[in-house]
Design an enzyme around this catalytic site. Structure first.
Site, PDB file in Angstrom:
ATOM      1  N   LYS A 107       7.507   1.499   8.624  1.00  0.00           N
ATOM      2  CA  LYS A 107       5.891   1.665   7.728  1.00  0.00           C
ATOM      3  C   LYS A 107       5.120   2.241   8.243  1.00  0.00           C
ATOM      4  O   LYS A 107       4.712   1.465   9.458  1.00  0.00           O
ATOM      5  CB  LYS A 107       6.240   0.151   6.854  1.00  0.00           C
ATOM      6  CG  LYS A 107       6.917  -0.289   6.383  1.00  0.00           C
ATOM      7  CD  LYS A 107       6.964  -1.901   5.425  1.00  0.00           C
ATOM      8  CE  LYS A 107       5.661  -1.836   4.347  1.00  0.00           C
ATOM      9  NZ  LYS A 107       5.309  -1.253   4.121  1.00  0.00           N
ATOM     10  N   GLY A 108       3.801   1.984   7.742  1.00  0.00           N
ATOM     11  CA  GLY A 108       2.620   2.772   8.196  1.00  0.00           C
ATOM     12  C   GLY A 108       2.301   4.416   7.948  1.00  0.00           C
ATOM     13  O   GLY A 108       1.023   4.342   8.676  1.00  0.00           O
ATOM     14  N   SER A 138       2.242   5.127  -2.373  1.00  0.00           N
ATOM     15  CA  SER A 138       2.641   5.345  -3.987  1.00  0.00           C
ATOM     16  C   SER A 138       4.203   4.946  -4.651  1.00  0.00           C
ATOM     17  O   SER A 138       3.124   5.135  -5.754  1.00  0.00           O
ATOM     18  CB  SER A 138       2.890   7.161  -3.383  1.00  0.00           C
ATOM     19  OG  SER A 138       4.239   7.480  -2.504  1.00  0.00           O
ATOM     20  N   THR A 139       4.411   4.279  -3.653  1.00  0.00           N
ATOM     21  CA  THR A 139       5.347   3.647  -4.669  1.00  0.00           C
ATOM     22  C   THR A 139       4.624   2.439  -4.975  1.00  0.00           C
ATOM     23  O   THR A 139       4.751   1.995  -6.251  1.00  0.00           O
ATOM     24  CB  THR A 139       6.562   3.317  -4.031  1.00  0.00           C
ATOM     25  OG1 THR A 139       7.307   4.330  -3.681  1.00  0.00           O
ATOM     26  CG2 THR A 139       7.961   2.269  -4.836  1.00  0.00           C
ATOM     27  N   GLU A 158      -0.297  -4.943   6.749  1.00  0.00           N
ATOM     28  CA  GLU A 158       0.769  -5.142   5.649  1.00  0.00           C
ATOM     29  C   GLU A 158       1.942  -5.861   5.941  1.00  0.00           C
ATOM     30  O   GLU A 158       1.982  -6.895   5.292  1.00  0.00           O
ATOM     31  CB  GLU A 158       1.197  -3.783   5.864  1.00  0.00           C
ATOM     32  CG  GLU A 158       1.451  -2.561   4.193  1.00  0.00           C
ATOM     33  CD  GLU A 158       1.596  -1.543   4.955  1.00  0.00           C
ATOM     34  OE1 GLU A 158       1.162  -0.493   3.383  1.00  0.00           O
ATOM     35  OE2 GLU A 158       2.708  -1.528   5.931  1.00  0.00           O
ATOM     36  N   THR A 165       1.078  -1.471  -0.261  1.00  0.00           N
ATOM     37  CA  THR A 165      -0.189  -0.334  -0.173  1.00  0.00           C
ATOM     38  C   THR A 165       1.301   1.429   0.455  1.00  0.00           C
ATOM     39  O   THR A 165       2.224   1.343   0.820  1.00  0.00           O
ATOM     40  CB  THR A 165      -0.991  -0.319   0.944  1.00  0.00           C
ATOM     41  OG1 THR A 165      -1.617  -0.875   1.564  1.00  0.00           O
ATOM     42  CG2 THR A 165      -1.864   0.797   1.688  1.00  0.00           C
TER      43      THR A 165
END
Length: 288
Positions: free
Chosen positions: A146-147, A78-79, A155, A76
């Protein structure tokens, strides 16, 4: 469309090649040993936008690590968006077949459905061949933060099931130590959330952190509303702000996980297979 996506990818490659030519021209005049690093960075920055760099690593992850017949975890953000886009493109063209995918958020699920990617869940497919996702921060040991997009629980539960976990980032996310560069997200239950926030702040491994309840949208850590941000799981997020690098991310993760009221934290340690990095000198791969 497939044609549009292919043209975009080709344009990225052409612009990257143009940057390489500019660097080569500079070397021809001054000798390779004397081409300043700033010349390389300026040429590549001129040739490629941040989104184009994200597209390069997202596409490369699918091209290099996904094969027909695999079960794939879809990240999840933008990348990761570009990895999902590439997977859909290769399925539509027939280059990949018999792919099943497990999304890590509602928005990734929606994107995958629009692209015609067949989806399953961990309930029916607990073993994944590969998972591909971005990261907000990466340390020298390939431990991740992350998050930032609010999907840390989904994730982690998906990516821990993958034989290979491929991380895609730009060079700004690499090697500065976790904490100061990006707050550590922690998903907590709404019940007595202020108590849970104080408990987290008092953990020995979290010394020096400032717990901040995420407000507005859960998909970013900016204040863009007055109400607590709610995750896909119906929980809140606390962002832990640090001025100094975290001394022991693994220990901190263990203490957070043992705290009643904490659902999951955004420290992903010991999970990464490889990090694909888009930077001023091109695309590189760092393996665990």
């Amino acid at each position: 469309s497939n044609t549009r996506q292919f043209k975009q990818y080709s344009v990225v490659n052409m612009r990257f090649a143009l940057a390489s030519c500019l660097v080569a021209s500079a070397a021809a005049f001054s000798g390779p040993a004397f081409v300043p690093r700033t010349t390389v960075r300026s040429a590549l920055s001129m040739a490629l936008s941040q989104d184009e760099l994200k597209q390069m690593v997202g596409y490369k992850a699918v091209d290099d690590y996904v094969e027909s017949g695999m079960v794939v975890g879809l990240g999840t953000g933008s990348t990761a968006y570009f990895a999902v886009e590439r997977l859909g493109e290769k399925l539509k063209s027939g280059e990949l077949k018999d792919i099943l995918a497990v999304p890590t958020s509602i928005r990734t699920k929606e994107q995958a459905e629009e692209l015609g990617i067949p989806l399953v869940t961990l309930d029916t497919h607990s073993k994944l061949d590969v998972a591909i996702d971005g990261a907000d921060d990466v340390d020298d040991d390939l431990c991740l933060t992350k998050g930032g997009g609010g999907a840390l629980f989904r994730e982690k539960i998906v990516e821990v099931c993958a034989d290979k976990f491929i991380v895609i980032v730009d060079e700004s996310k690499i090697g500065k130590g976790l904490g100061p560069g990006f707050p550590i997200p922690v998903e907590i239950v709404p019940f007595c959330h202020e108590h849970t926030m104080r408990t987290i702040g008092d953990l020995p491994s979290c010394e020096g952190c400032k717990p901040v309840l995420r407000l507005g949208s859960s998909s970013n850590n900016q204040i863009d509303g007055d109400e607590p941000a709610v995750t896909d799981n119906g929980n809140y997020i606390v962002d832990l702000h640090f001025e100094d690098p975290i001394k022991d991310a693994t220990k901190m993760g263990e203490q957070l996980k043992n705290t009643v009221g904490v659902v999951e934290h955004g420290l992903f340690c010991g999970m990464t297979t490889a990090v694909i990095i888009a930077g001023s000198d091109g695309v590189s791969v760092k393996e665990a």
